[in-house]
Write a protein that holds these residues in place. Structure first.
Motif, PDB file in Angstrom:
ATOM      1  N   GLU A  58      19.423  26.689   9.342  1.00 22.76           N
ATOM      2  CA  GLU A  58      19.769  25.163   9.074  1.00 22.76           C
ATOM      3  C   GLU A  58      18.260  25.404   8.288  1.00 22.76           C
ATOM      4  OE1 GLU A  58      21.937  23.525   9.096  1.00 22.76           O
ATOM      5  OE2 GLU A  58      22.988  23.907  10.911  1.00 22.76           O
ATOM      6  N   GLU A  59      16.877  26.035   8.738  1.00 19.42           N
ATOM      7  CA  GLU A  59      16.165  26.340   7.390  1.00 19.42           C
ATOM      8  C   GLU A  59      17.259  27.350   5.869  1.00 19.42           C
ATOM      9  OE1 GLU A  59      12.945  27.008   9.495  1.00 19.42           O
ATOM     10  OE2 GLU A  59      12.859  24.925  10.683  1.00 19.42           O
ATOM     11  N   ARG A  60      17.340  27.744   7.181  1.00 18.16           N
ATOM     12  CA  ARG A  60      17.508  29.033   5.452  1.00 18.16           C
ATOM     13  C   ARG A  60      18.664  28.857   4.729  1.00 18.16           C
ATOM     14  NH1 ARG A  60      20.313  35.128   6.722  1.00 18.16           N
ATOM     15  NH2 ARG A  60      20.098  35.701   4.550  1.00 18.16           N
ATOM     16  N   LYS A  61      19.973  27.906   4.741  1.00 16.36           N
ATOM     17  CA  LYS A  61      20.281  27.312   4.044  1.00 16.36           C
ATOM     18  C   LYS A  61      19.987  26.442   3.527  1.00 16.36           C
ATOM     19  CE  LYS A  61      24.189  27.459   7.547  1.00 16.36           C
ATOM     20  NZ  LYS A  61      25.306  27.018   8.179  1.00 16.36           N
ATOM     21  N   GLN A  62      18.939  25.782   3.609  1.00 20.68           N
ATOM     22  CA  GLN A  62      17.742  24.346   2.729  1.00 20.68           C
ATOM     23  C   GLN A  62      17.528  25.048   1.537  1.00 20.68           C
ATOM     24  OE1 GLN A  62      18.813  21.318   2.832  1.00 20.68           O
ATOM     25  NE2 GLN A  62      16.329  21.306   1.348  1.00 20.68           N
ATOM     26  N   LEU A  63      16.617  26.424   2.576  1.00 21.56           N
ATOM     27  CA  LEU A  63      15.759  26.892   0.731  1.00 21.56           C
ATOM     28  C   LEU A  63      16.727  27.150   0.298  1.00 21.56           C
ATOM     29  CD1 LEU A  63      13.457  27.709   0.854  1.00 21.56           C
ATOM     30  CD2 LEU A  63      13.130  30.019   2.195  1.00 21.56           C
ATOM     31  N   ARG A  76      19.897  26.251  -0.628  1.00 21.08           N
ATOM     32  CA  ARG A  76      20.344  25.385  -1.700  1.00 21.08           C
ATOM     33  C   ARG A  76      18.977  24.645  -2.282  1.00 21.08           C
ATOM     34  NH1 ARG A  76      22.537  22.442   2.727  1.00 21.08           N
ATOM     35  NH2 ARG A  76      20.837  22.014   3.496  1.00 21.08           N
ATOM     36  N   GLU A  77      17.817  24.922  -2.427  1.00 21.65           N
ATOM     37  CA  GLU A  77      16.356  24.914  -3.166  1.00 21.65           C
ATOM     38  C   GLU A  77      16.222  25.705  -3.982  1.00 21.65           C
ATOM     39  OE1 GLU A  77      13.166  24.733  -0.431  1.00 21.65           O
ATOM     40  OE2 GLU A  77      14.155  22.703   0.500  1.00 21.65           O
ATOM     41  N   HIS A  78      16.645  27.137  -3.437  1.00 15.73           N
ATOM     42  CA  HIS A  78      16.432  28.426  -4.478  1.00 15.73           C
ATOM     43  C   HIS A  78      17.775  27.821  -5.601  1.00 15.73           C
ATOM     44  CE1 HIS A  78      16.307  32.246  -5.948  1.00 15.73           C
ATOM     45  NE2 HIS A  78      17.218  32.647  -5.467  1.00 15.73           N
ATOM     46  N   GLU A  79      19.138  27.069  -5.650  1.00  9.46           N
ATOM     47  CA  GLU A  79      20.173  27.307  -6.325  1.00  9.46           C
ATOM     48  C   GLU A  79      19.858  26.634  -6.950  1.00  9.46           C
ATOM     49  OE1 GLU A  79      23.652  27.059  -3.869  1.00  9.46           O
ATOM     50  OE2 GLU A  79      23.639  28.606  -3.134  1.00  9.46           O
ATOM     51  N   ALA A  80      19.047  25.751  -6.611  1.00 10.41           N
ATOM     52  CA  ALA A  80      18.745  24.328  -7.730  1.00 10.41           C
ATOM     53  C   ALA A  80      17.797  25.184  -8.521  1.00 10.41           C
ATOM     54  CB  ALA A  80      18.302  23.209  -7.182  1.00 10.41           C
ATOM     55  N   LEU A  81      16.634  25.811  -8.136  1.00  6.19           N
ATOM     56  CA  LEU A  81      15.673  26.307  -8.762  1.00  6.19           C
ATOM     57  C   LEU A  81      16.605  26.986  -9.852  1.00  6.19           C
ATOM     58  CD1 LEU A  81      12.898  25.987  -9.763  1.00  6.19           C
ATOM     59  CD2 LEU A  81      12.603  28.280  -7.637  1.00  6.19           C
ATOM     60  N   GLU A  82      17.230  27.706  -9.697  1.00  7.44           N
ATOM     61  CA  GLU A  82      18.139  28.808 -10.476  1.00  7.44           C
ATOM     62  C   GLU A  82      18.773  27.965 -11.607  1.00  7.44           C
ATOM     63  OE1 GLU A  82      18.069  32.218 -10.819  1.00  7.44           O
ATOM     64  OE2 GLU A  82      16.603  32.461  -9.298  1.00  7.44           O
ATOM     65  N   LEU A  93      11.966  34.084   0.608  1.00 10.99           N
ATOM     66  CA  LEU A  93      12.591  32.984   0.603  1.00 10.99           C
ATOM     67  C   LEU A  93      11.623  31.832  -0.099  1.00 10.99           C
ATOM     68  CD1 LEU A  93      16.147  33.176   2.403  1.00 10.99           C
ATOM     69  CD2 LEU A  93      15.589  34.115   0.032  1.00 10.99           C
ATOM     70  N   GLN A  94      10.054  31.782   0.277  1.00 12.71           N
ATOM     71  CA  GLN A  94       9.775  31.079   0.220  1.00 12.71           C
ATOM     72  C   GLN A  94       8.339  31.305  -0.691  1.00 12.71           C
ATOM     73  OE1 GLN A  94       7.838  29.637   4.218  1.00 12.71           O
ATOM     74  NE2 GLN A  94       8.218  27.229   3.464  1.00 12.71           N
TER      75      GLN A  94
END
Length: 281
Positions: free
Chosen positions: A131-136, A138-144, A262-263
């Motif tokens: 779940e945390e990886r999915k959240q990360l 999503r954050e990564h995609e938003a950052l991209e 990823l962080q």
């Protein structure tokens, strides 16, 4: 002397039926009338060996039968003693085998319960990390996406790219720190999976990793200490006994390492954006 008297008695008993007065004269052993008694010497000369042979055979038969009876009695006694001893040892061995089997079964049940608990804990942690990886992600995609939008602004996009380039050095140092933690975790898991290495060695490695996480600024920024404690408590995965690749040991630790990588990437972009905030204003 007793044997000689017994032989004389047997010879006398054998002579009696041979001189039966009721039989005709010629049938008995008599002195030779013509030879003045010389014929009787020859008769007795042939008779004595036969009588001695008969006596010896009688004595030998009786002695043999007595020895056979004694040997049979002794054999029966020895057989009973050996049988009794074997039965006792068999009962003791059977009782010991049953006790050992019960103990082994109890230990196996304990191990099954322990493995079941570890599996459930690992599944729970894996689900949480997923779940945390999915959240990360999503954050990564938003950052991209944000990165793409900045790139479309021309000057701002150029500034962002330069800011990212400046953060490459920080990212390299951060990844080097993560590689050091990865090496320590691989060694810790190798010691944990080994049946030859002492438990104190593993505890020492875990202590060193926690001390390093407390002193390392990047580890504090990534909040690695709780993750390390979670790994030490729940990651009990070991590869096959014949496995020679140490990196196949462990399961939870690899999820955490990927999560920290990823962080680092996320922190790189955030640092680049933060460095652009005064210029964009």
């Amino acid at each position: 002397m007793e044997s000689r008297d017994r032989n004389s008695l047997i010879i006398q008993e054998c002579l009696v039926p041979m001189n039966n007065l009721n039989d005709p004269p010629r049938w008995n052993i008599l002195p030779d009338e013509r030879g003045g008694g010389e014929g009787s010497k020859w008769n007795y000369a042939l008779l004595v060996p036969m009588l001695l042979l008969a006596a010896f055979r009688s004595i030998w038969t009786k002695e043999s039968q007595r020895e056979i009876r004694e040997a049979k009695v002794k054999y029966d006694e020895d057989l009973k003693a050996v049988t009794k001893d074997l039965e006792r040892k068999y009962r003791e061995s059977l009782a010991e085998s049953r006790r050992t089997a019960a103990h082994v079964e109890l230990e196996l049940e304990k191990e099954r319960q322990r493995v079941r608990g570890y599996r459930q804990a690992l599944q729970s942690q894996s689900q949480q990390l997923l779940e945390e990886r999915k959240q990360l992600q999503r954050e990564h995609e938003a950052l991209e996406e944000e990165k793409g939008e900045l790139a479309r602004y021309g000057t701002a996009g150029a500034l962002f790219r330069r800011a990212l380039e400046r953060e490459n050095e920080w990212q390299s140092k951060a990844m080097a720190v993560l590689r050091e933690f990865e090496t320590g975790l691989v060694e810790r898991q190798r010691v944990f999976c080994s049946v030859l290495l002492p438990r104190d060695r593993r505890l020492e490695l875990e202590k060193n990793l926690l001390v390093r996480a407390a002193k390392e600024p990047l580890a504090a920024e990534l909040n690695m200490e709780p993750g390390l404690k979670d790994i030490f408590k729940n990651d009990r995965h070991c590869a096959d006994v014949l496995n020679t690749d140490e990196r196949k040991n462990g399961s939870l630790m690899w999820l955490y390492l990927r999560y920290w990588e990823l962080q680092v990437t996320l922190q790189k972009h955030k640092r680049a954006l933060e460095s652009l905030q005064p210029k964009l204003k």
